[in-house]
Design an enzyme around this catalytic site. Structure first.
Site, short mmCIF file in Angstrom:
data_model
loop_
_atom_site.label_atom_id
_atom_site.label_comp_id
_atom_site.label_asym_id
_atom_site.label_seq_id
_atom_site.Cartn_x
_atom_site.Cartn_y
_atom_site.Cartn_z
N HIS A 151 0.73 4.03 -2.82
CA HIS A 151 0.34 5.42 -2.50
C HIS A 151 1.45 6.40 -2.80
CE1 HIS A 151 -3.50 4.82 0.09
NE2 HIS A 151 -3.41 3.92 -0.86
N ARG A 194 0.84 -1.21 0.00
CA ARG A 194 0.00 0.00 0.00
C ARG A 194 0.87 1.25 0.00
NH1 ARG A 194 -3.08 2.49 4.74
NH2 ARG A 194 -4.40 4.05 3.74
N TRP A 219 -10.32 -8.69 2.57
CA TRP A 219 -11.08 -9.01 1.36
C TRP A 219 -11.13 -10.52 1.13
CZ3 TRP A 219 -7.91 -4.76 1.76
CH2 TRP A 219 -8.42 -3.52 1.37
C1 HEM Z 1 -8.93 1.11 -6.88
C2 HEM Z 1 -8.94 2.01 -5.92
C3 HEM Z 1 -8.51 1.69 -4.51
C4 HEM Z 1 -9.15 2.05 -3.38
C5 HEM Z 1 -10.41 2.90 -3.30
C6 HEM Z 1 -8.44 1.48 -2.28
C7 HEM Z 1 -8.78 1.63 -0.95
C8 HEM Z 1 -8.17 0.98 0.09
C9 HEM Z 1 -8.56 1.10 1.48
C10 HEM Z 1 -9.72 1.95 2.01
C11 HEM Z 1 -7.73 0.31 2.20
C12 HEM Z 1 -7.74 0.09 3.71
C13 HEM Z 1 -6.63 0.89 4.39
C14 HEM Z 1 -6.61 0.64 5.88
O1 HEM Z 1 -7.65 0.85 6.52
O2 HEM Z 1 -5.54 0.24 6.41
C15 HEM Z 1 -6.82 -0.31 1.28
C16 HEM Z 1 -5.85 -1.22 1.65
C17 HEM Z 1 -4.99 -1.81 0.77
N1 HEM Z 1 -4.84 -1.49 -0.56
FE1 HEM Z 1 -6.12 -0.41 -1.67
N2 HEM Z 1 -7.36 0.79 -2.76
C18 HEM Z 1 -7.35 0.90 -4.12
C19 HEM Z 1 -6.40 0.40 -4.97
C20 HEM Z 1 -5.28 -0.31 -4.60
C21 HEM Z 1 -4.18 -0.66 -5.46
C22 HEM Z 1 -4.06 -0.22 -6.92
C23 HEM Z 1 -3.31 -1.39 -4.72
C24 HEM Z 1 -1.99 -2.00 -5.11
C25 HEM Z 1 -1.63 -2.27 -6.34
C26 HEM Z 1 -3.88 -1.50 -3.39
C27 HEM Z 1 -3.31 -2.21 -2.35
C28 HEM Z 1 -3.83 -2.27 -1.07
C29 HEM Z 1 -3.33 -3.16 -0.04
C30 HEM Z 1 -2.27 -4.24 -0.20
C31 HEM Z 1 -4.07 -2.87 1.13
C32 HEM Z 1 -3.96 -3.55 2.49
C33 HEM Z 1 -3.07 -2.74 3.40
C34 HEM Z 1 -2.88 -3.32 4.78
O3 HEM Z 1 -3.25 -4.47 5.05
O4 HEM Z 1 -2.33 -2.60 5.64
N3 HEM Z 1 -5.04 -0.80 -3.35
N4 HEM Z 1 -7.10 0.12 0.01
#
Ligand code: HEM
Length: 322
Positions: A86, A82, A234
């Site tokens: 970001h 993430r 997820w």
């Molecule tokens: C498409 C639009 C996207 C939205 C709206 C989105 C939104 C989010 C949100 C709300 C979280 C939770 C953060 C938290 O509460 O810790 C998250 C986690 C995460 N996102 Fe996304 N995301 C998007 C795209 C992506 C992309 C493109 C990637 C990587 C290629 C990604 C990788 C991740 C990963 C690995 C986590 C888990 C982080 C953790 O476990 O600490 N996301 N995302």
């Protein structure tokens, strides 16, 4: 006399910049010139050397640190992914700014952007510790390296990664609002969420296929109420990179969760898995859905397309990588 010393200084700086591979711009050289003529020491204000000059043993050392960090706590892997995403997802191909090239997510002002919630107390300090052991590597390189190594360590495809990003200053932080929101319309997935995803990712230079492939990273990790406010993983295998995000998206009957938190979906009442409105937008929009089905049925195709898109994401707006 003043101009003679300025010329002398430029003559000293320019060869230095060539041999160290500095990302020196005319503006930064002039800043140094002004600083020196104002009596400020040169070494403290020089830009960081380009990571292109960093020996591969240093990079390998940092990689080992990252692998060990993930092995000691696999849940840290998704958070590193993430962070890498970001730090890169702010890129604009129109204004040619933002993106992974400057490592600006290390600054407080960027960490305060809504989408970055949580990273200031997790992945950024974890990487800061590794950086202190390998200070020759730019933050910009280290953050992207962390993402690539995490994908591979969690069982994903090999991510081609090249070094050479130069850290930029706070003046390179782009305005808040460049990362996607999980829900932009009235609560719940609708057309506006799909359009929002296109607006954000097309700006970076991705197409529908790239958007869906990258979203497959949500097979990993979870939402934290302490960060985004959303809750839960997820997939049932949040530390294993696989295509379960797509198989679950298309096979489960996702229903709105009734709870005291932001609108999200669950896999049946009291279910343990979740989807964001932006995830559900991928099965409601027919052009996105086409790719969800492809990746649900063909894991190899997903691995290949994810690798291409993630590697592209890590290099948006970067020049002279090697
Ligand atoms: C498409 C639009 C996207 C939205 C709206 C989105 C939104 C989010 C949100 C709300 C979280 C939770 C953060 C938290 O509460 O810790 C998250 C986690 C995460 N996102 Fe996304 N995301 C998007 C795209 C992506 C992309 C493109 C990637 C990587 C290629 C990604 C990788 C991740 C990963 C690995 C986590 C888990 C982080 C953790 O476990 O600490 N996301 N995302």
């Amino acid at each position: 006399m003043y101009f003679r010393s300025v010329l002398l200084l430029l003559a000293t700086l320019l060869p230095l910049s060539m041999s160290w591979g500095f990302g020196l711009t005319r503006r930064s050289v002039m800043k140094e010139v002004v600083a020196t003529s104002a009596g400020i020491t040169l070494t403290t204000s020089l830009p960081r050397p380009s990571s292109a000059a960093v020996p591969s043993s240093e990079i390998e050392g940092a990689k080992t640190e990252i692998v060990n960090l993930i092995k000691s706590d696999p849940n840290k892997g998704p958070t590193l992914i993430r962070l890498a995403w970001h730090s890169s997802g702010t890129y604009s191909k129109l204004s040619k700014d933002g993106g992974p090239s400057g490592g600006t997510i290390r600054f407080k002002d960027e960490l305060l952007h809504g989408g970055n919630a949580g990273l200031a107390v997790t992945a950024v300090p974890w990487m800061g510790k590794i950086h202190s052991k390998h200070p020759q590597i730019s933050y910009a390189d280290l953050y992207t390296l962390g993402g690539a190594v995490a994908v591979e360590t969690l069982g994903g495809p090999k991510i081609p990664w090249r070094q050479g990003r130069n850290d930029a200053g706070e003046d390179s932080i782009t305005p808040d609002g460049r990362l996607p929101n999980a829900d932009v319309g009235p609560a719940g997935a609708d057309k506006s969420d799909a359009q929002h995803l296109r607006d954000i990712f097309y700006r970076m230079g991705f197409d529908d296929k790239g958007i869906v492939a990258l979203s497959g990273a949500h097979a990993l990790g979870r939402c934290h109420t302490t960060a985004s406010g959303y809750d839960g993983p997820w997939s049932p295998t949040p530390t294993t990179f696989n295509n379960s995000y797509f198989t679950l998206l298309s096979s489960v009957n996702w229903t709105p969760r009734e709870w005291n938190g932001p609108f999200q979906y669950e896999n049946g009442k009291g279910g343990t898995l979740m989807m964001l409105p932006s995830d559900i937008a991928l099965i409601e929009d027919p052009k996105f859905k086409k790719w969800v089905d492809v990746y649900a049925q063909d894991s190899d195709r997903f691995f290949g397309d994810f690798s291409d898109s993630f590697s592209k994401l890590m290099e948006l707006g970067c020049n002279n990588l090697a």
